[in-house]
Motif scaffolding. Structure first.
Motif: not given
Length: 332
Positions: A272-273, A301-302, A307-308, A312-315
């Motif tokens: 997704a990233v 945007g970057a 941030l997202l 998401a990686a931590v979760l």
């Protein structure tokens, strides 16, 4: 009396590991040609559109080495549809060989291969190149569909392969945006060049070393390159994660990667990233903005992607063992 918990039917056995031979041989030939092009860069002082004339064959041959080997490996993962996959891979090999032959022909003639309409012959060469790219893209689409339908045992690898092939298709499709005439070309009757890599500035202006990407305006080749090489980078990421998981007995910090669900979530997050960055790069180029001269909107945007993606990686690193009780034990 039937069992209340019937077992799921077993997944089909993976196909024997066998690389697609035409693609492998083509990649080997491109490796040799990359060396030939490198020699051309050293001994031939001619320039074309602001860069050494052998730059394009060198870049294309190196890219085709990576592309051919990646597709050859992915086709070896198919448990079904192998015959269709073999023919699709062979079509890609033939189309790529024609593309490289035409690029090299124009280099030997000392003229531009892409967008060249200066003579009927040059126009015919570029039209033939456009046709080979369409054929290549359609054959790659067939392979992507086969991968989407394939039941690959490692789910994380399955999605890395599937999503990387789709992003690579989008990256290849960026090339179709380059054939549009620029406003300056439309203002000239019978312009010898129709289409451009750059946006907002003419091709052949100030550029980055080796890549040739414009430094004073947008360049669609940035997104084109980034998107196409998802085919290598996303599966490579998963291979690295799997290798780290196998060393968890020596490095306990990697223990979470042994969980297949964790690797799957990290793969989906990375995909997704990667797709979001690809979209951002395309948008940046279409607005005539150089890669290293982002405006506030591009930086925002970057930042949002960073941030997202980090969140998401931590979760994604959470495992089934992560429960409130477990958390209290770790804190205590």
């Amino acid at each position: 009396m039937s069992s209340p918990n019937p077992q799921r039917p077993p997944a089909p056995s993976p196909a024997p590991f066998r690389l697609h031979q035409p693609l492998v041989w083509f990649a080997a030939a491109m490796g040799v040609f990359a060396l030939v092009s490198a020699v051309g860069l050293l001994v031939d002082d001619r320039t074309l559109v602001g860069v050494p004339i052998w730059t394009k064959p060198f870049k294309f041959s190196v890219s085709f080495v990576a592309y051919g080997l990646s597709l050859a490996w992915m086709l070896s993962l198919l448990p079904r549809g192998q015959r269709i996959g073999w023919w699709a891979g062979t079509v890609i090999t033939a189309a790529s060989a024609v593309e490289m032959s035409l690029i090299t022909l124009q280099v030997l003639r000392g003229t531009q291969s892409h967008f060249n309409q200066a003579t009927p012959f040059d126009a015919a060469v570029f039209q033939a190149m456009g046709g080979t790219i369409v054929v290549l893209w359609l054959a790659a689409l067939v392979i992507a569909v086969l991968l989407l339908r394939a039941r690959i045992l490692d789910r994380a690898m399955a999605w890395a392969v599937r999503l990387s092939s789709l992003i690579a298709l989008a990256g290849t499709a960026v090339g179709f945006l380059m054939v549009r005439p620029t406003p300056e070309q439309l203002a000239v009757e019978d312009s010898p060049i129709i289409g451009a890599h750059s946006v907002g500035v003419p091709d052949g202006g100030p550029s980055m070393p080796l890549t040739g990407w414009a430094t004073t305006g947008g360049d669609l080749r940035v997104a084109h390159f980034f998107g196409m090489h998802a085919l290598q980078l996303l599966p490579l990421l998963l291979i690295v994660l799997t290798a780290l998981a196998s060393r968890s007995h020596r490095f306990p910090g990697f223990a979470r990667l042994a969980d297949e669900q964790v690797r799957l979530r990290l793969t989906l997050t990375a995909s997704a990233v990667y797709a979001a960055v690809f979209v951002l790069l395309t948008w940046q180029a279409l607005r005539g903005q150089a890669l290293f001269a982002p405006d506030g909107a591009t930086l925002a945007g970057a930042g949002a992607i960073l941030l997202l993606g980090t969140a998401a990686a931590v979760l994604s690193l959470r495992t089934s063992a992560d429960s409130p009780a477990r958390a209290e034990e770790v804190v205590g």
